[in-house]
Design a protein around this motif. Structure first.
Motif, PDB file in Angstrom:
ATOM      1  N   GLU A 105      87.185  32.015  60.287  1.00  0.00           N
ATOM      2  CA  GLU A 105      85.804  32.201  60.793  1.00  0.00           C
ATOM      3  C   GLU A 105      84.699  31.469  59.942  1.00  0.00           C
ATOM      4  O   GLU A 105      83.775  30.962  60.555  1.00  0.00           O
ATOM      5  N   TRP A 106      84.806  31.215  58.530  1.00  0.00           N
ATOM      6  CA  TRP A 106      83.873  30.791  57.519  1.00  0.00           C
ATOM      7  C   TRP A 106      84.179  29.128  57.550  1.00  0.00           C
ATOM      8  O   TRP A 106      83.400  28.395  57.118  1.00  0.00           O
ATOM      9  N   THR A 111      81.293  26.906  61.461  1.00  0.00           N
ATOM     10  CA  THR A 111      79.829  27.212  61.211  1.00  0.00           C
ATOM     11  C   THR A 111      79.030  26.108  60.852  1.00  0.00           C
ATOM     12  O   THR A 111      77.685  26.071  60.977  1.00  0.00           O
ATOM     13  N   GLY A 112      79.666  24.666  60.821  1.00  0.00           N
ATOM     14  CA  GLY A 112      78.751  23.652  60.197  1.00  0.00           C
ATOM     15  C   GLY A 112      78.238  23.706  59.032  1.00  0.00           C
ATOM     16  O   GLY A 112      77.180  22.989  58.706  1.00  0.00           O
ATOM     17  N   GLU A 115      79.435  24.992  52.557  1.00  0.00           N
ATOM     18  CA  GLU A 115      79.154  26.009  51.513  1.00  0.00           C
ATOM     19  C   GLU A 115      79.914  27.279  51.951  1.00  0.00           C
ATOM     20  O   GLU A 115      80.043  28.152  51.216  1.00  0.00           O
ATOM     21  N   ALA A 116      79.989  27.504  53.138  1.00  0.00           N
ATOM     22  CA  ALA A 116      80.750  28.701  53.657  1.00  0.00           C
ATOM     23  C   ALA A 116      81.878  29.024  53.004  1.00  0.00           C
ATOM     24  O   ALA A 116      82.258  30.397  52.743  1.00  0.00           O
ATOM     25  N   VAL A 117      82.777  28.156  52.727  1.00  0.00           N
ATOM     26  CA  VAL A 117      83.954  28.172  52.102  1.00  0.00           C
ATOM     27  C   VAL A 117      83.704  29.074  50.716  1.00  0.00           C
ATOM     28  O   VAL A 117      84.624  29.951  50.180  1.00  0.00           O
ATOM     29  N   HIS A 118      82.624  28.826  49.886  1.00  0.00           N
ATOM     30  CA  HIS A 118      82.285  29.191  48.853  1.00  0.00           C
ATOM     31  C   HIS A 118      81.709  30.751  48.835  1.00  0.00           C
ATOM     32  O   HIS A 118      82.508  31.504  48.301  1.00  0.00           O
ATOM     33  N   ARG A 119      81.020  31.075  49.756  1.00  0.00           N
ATOM     34  CA  ARG A 119      80.454  32.362  49.933  1.00  0.00           C
ATOM     35  C   ARG A 119      81.513  33.253  50.624  1.00  0.00           C
ATOM     36  O   ARG A 119      81.386  34.294  50.128  1.00  0.00           O
ATOM     37  N   ALA A 120      82.481  32.814  51.249  1.00  0.00           N
ATOM     38  CA  ALA A 120      83.662  33.545  51.610  1.00  0.00           C
ATOM     39  C   ALA A 120      84.563  33.961  50.488  1.00  0.00           C
ATOM     40  O   ALA A 120      85.303  34.660  50.640  1.00  0.00           O
ATOM     41  N   GLY A 121      84.375  33.277  49.455  1.00  0.00           N
ATOM     42  CA  GLY A 121      85.211  33.605  48.033  1.00  0.00           C
ATOM     43  C   GLY A 121      86.878  32.968  48.209  1.00  0.00           C
ATOM     44  O   GLY A 121      87.569  33.229  47.856  1.00  0.00           O
TER      45      GLY A 121
END
Length: 147
Positions: A105-106, A111-112, A115-121
């Motif tokens: 989902e991230w 998501t466009g 940086e979402a990959v980093h926030r998702a851990g």
């Protein structure tokens, strides 16, 4: 660079253009980490030791285009071998799509947001050490999937 098709990531991997294939990468950096294979059991242990070309702060290759010149054994993930590379993380878009599963989902294509990959851990950014500084790999075994 050609245009990417709408929702191309839902297509079978075999139907993707080279650009679409490259766009699937979420930038987690886990494929750029050294692994240790047990000679007796064949079991693979993950480490937190990154290839010398991986920017340890961003989890991106510092010279992706020319990486094979500096790291001859760098694996180029292809449709032919994606099912054989057992050490790819469960979150890997290539592994998931090869198995007919959706992207996480991230994922930036959903998501466009790169940086979402980093926030998702899911990323190794800021959690690894370069092979230039690490020393013996055996001292750097980690379990990336542990909570």
């Amino acid at each position: 660079m050609g245009a990417l098709r709408d929702r191309f990531w839902e297509l079978p991997l075999a139907d993707l253009s080279r650009e679409e294939w490259e766009s699937l990468c979420d930038g987690c950096g886990r494929c750029c980490l050294h692994k240790i294979e047990d000679a007796d059991s064949g079991e693979i242990a993950d480490t937190n030791v990154a290839c010398k070309l991986l920017d340890t702060d961003t989890a991106r290759c510092s010279d992706y285009r020319h990486r094979k010149a500096y790291v001859p054994d760098c694996l180029r993930l292809t449709l032919k071998i994606v099912d054989e590379v057992e050490w790819l993380p469960e979150t890997c878009a290539y592994r998931r799509r090869a198995a007919g599963r959706p992207l996480p989902e991230w994922h930036h294509l959903l998501t466009g947001d790169r940086e979402a990959v980093h926030r998702a851990g899911a990323s190794v950014a800021g959690r690894v050490i370069s092979e230039r500084e690490a020393g013996p790999l055996e001292h750097h075994i980690v379990d990336w999937d542990a909570p």
